[in-house]
Design a protein around this motif. Structure first.
Motif, PDB file in Angstrom:
ATOM      1  N   ARG A 146      -6.176  -6.081   0.013  1.00 63.31           N
ATOM      2  CA  ARG A 146      -4.791  -5.799   0.407  1.00 63.31           C
ATOM      3  C   ARG A 146      -3.897  -7.041   0.387  1.00 63.31           C
ATOM      4  N   ASP A 147      -4.415  -8.205   0.704  1.00 63.39           N
ATOM      5  CA  ASP A 147      -3.600  -9.431   0.754  1.00 63.39           C
ATOM      6  C   ASP A 147      -3.666 -10.229  -0.547  1.00 63.39           C
ATOM      7  N   PHE A 223      -9.253   7.724  -2.720  1.00 63.61           N
ATOM      8  CA  PHE A 223     -10.276   7.120  -1.866  1.00 63.61           C
ATOM      9  C   PHE A 223      -9.781   5.806  -1.283  1.00 63.61           C
ATOM     10  N   VAL A 224      -9.095   5.002  -2.099  1.00 64.14           N
ATOM     11  CA  VAL A 224      -8.594   3.708  -1.651  1.00 64.14           C
ATOM     12  C   VAL A 224      -7.591   3.873  -0.515  1.00 64.14           C
ATOM     13  N   ASP A 225      -6.857   4.981  -0.493  1.00 62.80           N
ATOM     14  CA  ASP A 225      -5.890   5.228   0.583  1.00 62.80           C
ATOM     15  C   ASP A 225      -6.558   5.253   1.954  1.00 62.80           C
ATOM     16  N   ILE A 230      -8.181  -2.453   1.065  1.00 62.03           N
ATOM     17  CA  ILE A 230      -7.955  -2.377  -0.381  1.00 62.03           C
ATOM     18  C   ILE A 230      -6.601  -1.743  -0.651  1.00 62.03           C
ATOM     19  N   ASP A 231      -5.929  -2.246  -1.684  1.00 60.41           N
ATOM     20  CA  ASP A 231      -4.642  -1.679  -2.082  1.00 60.41           C
ATOM     21  C   ASP A 231      -4.612  -1.583  -3.606  1.00 60.41           C
ATOM     22  N   TYR A 232      -3.567  -0.992  -4.141  1.00 61.67           N
ATOM     23  CA  TYR A 232      -3.452  -0.819  -5.596  1.00 61.67           C
ATOM     24  C   TYR A 232      -1.994  -0.902  -6.002  1.00 61.67           C
ATOM     25  N   ILE A 233      -1.800  -1.169  -7.281  1.00 58.35           N
ATOM     26  CA  ILE A 233      -0.461  -1.190  -7.859  1.00 58.35           C
ATOM     27  C   ILE A 233      -0.543  -0.602  -9.264  1.00 58.35           C
ATOM     28  N   GLU A 288      -0.339  13.801  -6.712  1.00 60.79           N
ATOM     29  CA  GLU A 288       0.929  13.977  -6.004  1.00 60.79           C
ATOM     30  C   GLU A 288       0.951  13.289  -4.643  1.00 60.79           C
ATOM     31  N   ALA A 289      -0.210  12.835  -4.194  1.00 62.76           N
ATOM     32  CA  ALA A 289      -0.291  12.223  -2.858  1.00 62.76           C
ATOM     33  C   ALA A 289       0.484  10.909  -2.826  1.00 62.76           C
TER      34      ALA A 289
END
Length: 289
Positions: A146-147, A223-225, A230-233, A288-289
């Motif tokens: 995430r960081d 799953f990452v949510d 963990i984060d994503y872009i 759509e989430a």
């Protein structure tokens, strides 16, 4: 069938044919010559039975029994189990399912009927193999802790190449990760952190290092949510298109249910239809989430 059911049936067949049929070896069971002689006739009997079943029987999910073997990439396993639980077994409670993670090219097992269905994000070509797409792959994502600094930088190959690449690779069908190849084409050097076929392991590794990974799977993003570390872009469309083009050099990308030609029963076709429709819905919900 259960193991005990197989043993009982095999004992009956051995008594009928006066032959051991299968001999135990250190590597497993080996078919006898008598068994090889019987296989073509047994297949013919099964085909005739399936024709009778399709033409003259009335398929009632609530009264149908049997077991289906489904292998899926790690990212798809939960979605498959959810569709089985919510869509299939509510109507057909007597059906049983063996859902496992796919870790190798399963073309032979599918063609032979050792597996009933396989869920992957590529189409497989092969004799006696069929596949139906349940969703397209469009958006691609960079996943990292995430960081991670990448979330505060422009998403370019030059910036991505500063970090190692962790490849979530189910059975090592790519000689080199796509991001690493793209960097090399631009004379950039991106190191490989490692390979894993486990989504859980991948997330743990990302949370403890500066590595990044590329994902085209909405179920993975979903799953990452749930993971605080963990984060994503989203990958810019220009880079995403380059990845899609290079991935198609190996297989047509998309999300598919694969199956062979050996089973044409009403139960099989019903399960296939429910599986495809259910996965399409779950993918749409995740997107759509």
């Amino acid at each position: 069938m259960t193991a005990s059911g197989v043993s009982r049936t095999l004992k009956i067949l051995r008594d009928i044919f006066k032959d051991s049929l299968f001999i135990r070896r250190c590597s497993g069971f080996v078919a006898t010559e008598k068994t090889h002689q019987l296989i073509p006739m047994a297949k013919s009997l099964v085909e005739q039975y399936q024709k009778i079943e399709m033409q003259h029987s009335v398929f009632t999910p609530a009264e149908s029994g049997g077991q289906f073997v489904i292998h899926a990439y790690d990212e798809f396993v939960y979605a498959v189990q959810k569709v089985v639980r919510d869509d299939i077994q509510k109507e057909a409670p007597n059906l049983r399912f063996d859902v496992r993670v796919l870790t190798h090219d399963c073309s032979t097992e599918l063609a032979n009927g050792d597996m009933d269905f396989v869920v992957v994000y590529e189409g497989f070509n092969g004799k006696n193999l069929n596949y139906e797409m349940f969703s397209e792959t469009d958006s691609l994502y960079i996943l990292a802790q995430r960081d991670h600094p990448i979330f505060h930088q422009a998403i370019t190959l030059e910036n991505l190449s500063r970090y190692t690449c962790l490849e979530i690779d189910n059975y090592d069908d790519l000689a080199c990760p796509l991001l690493v190849n793209l960097c090399r084409e631009q004379d950039l050097c991106m190191e490989v952190e490692g390979y894993t076929d486990s989504l859980a392991s991948a997330m743990r590794l990302l949370s403890e290092t500066d590595a990044i990974t590329l994902s085209c799977n909405q179920f993975t993003r979903q799953f990452v949510d749930m993971l605080p570390g963990i984060d994503y872009i989203k990958l810019p469309e220009e880079l995403a298109q380059k990845c899609r083009i290079r991935r198609r050099e190996n297989r047509e990308i998309g999300n598919y249910v694969l199956f062979g030609d050996t089973n044409h029963s009403a139960a099989f076709n019903w399960v296939k239809s429910k599986l495809i429709c259910g996965l399409e819905r779950e993918w749409r919900i995740a997107s759509e989430a």
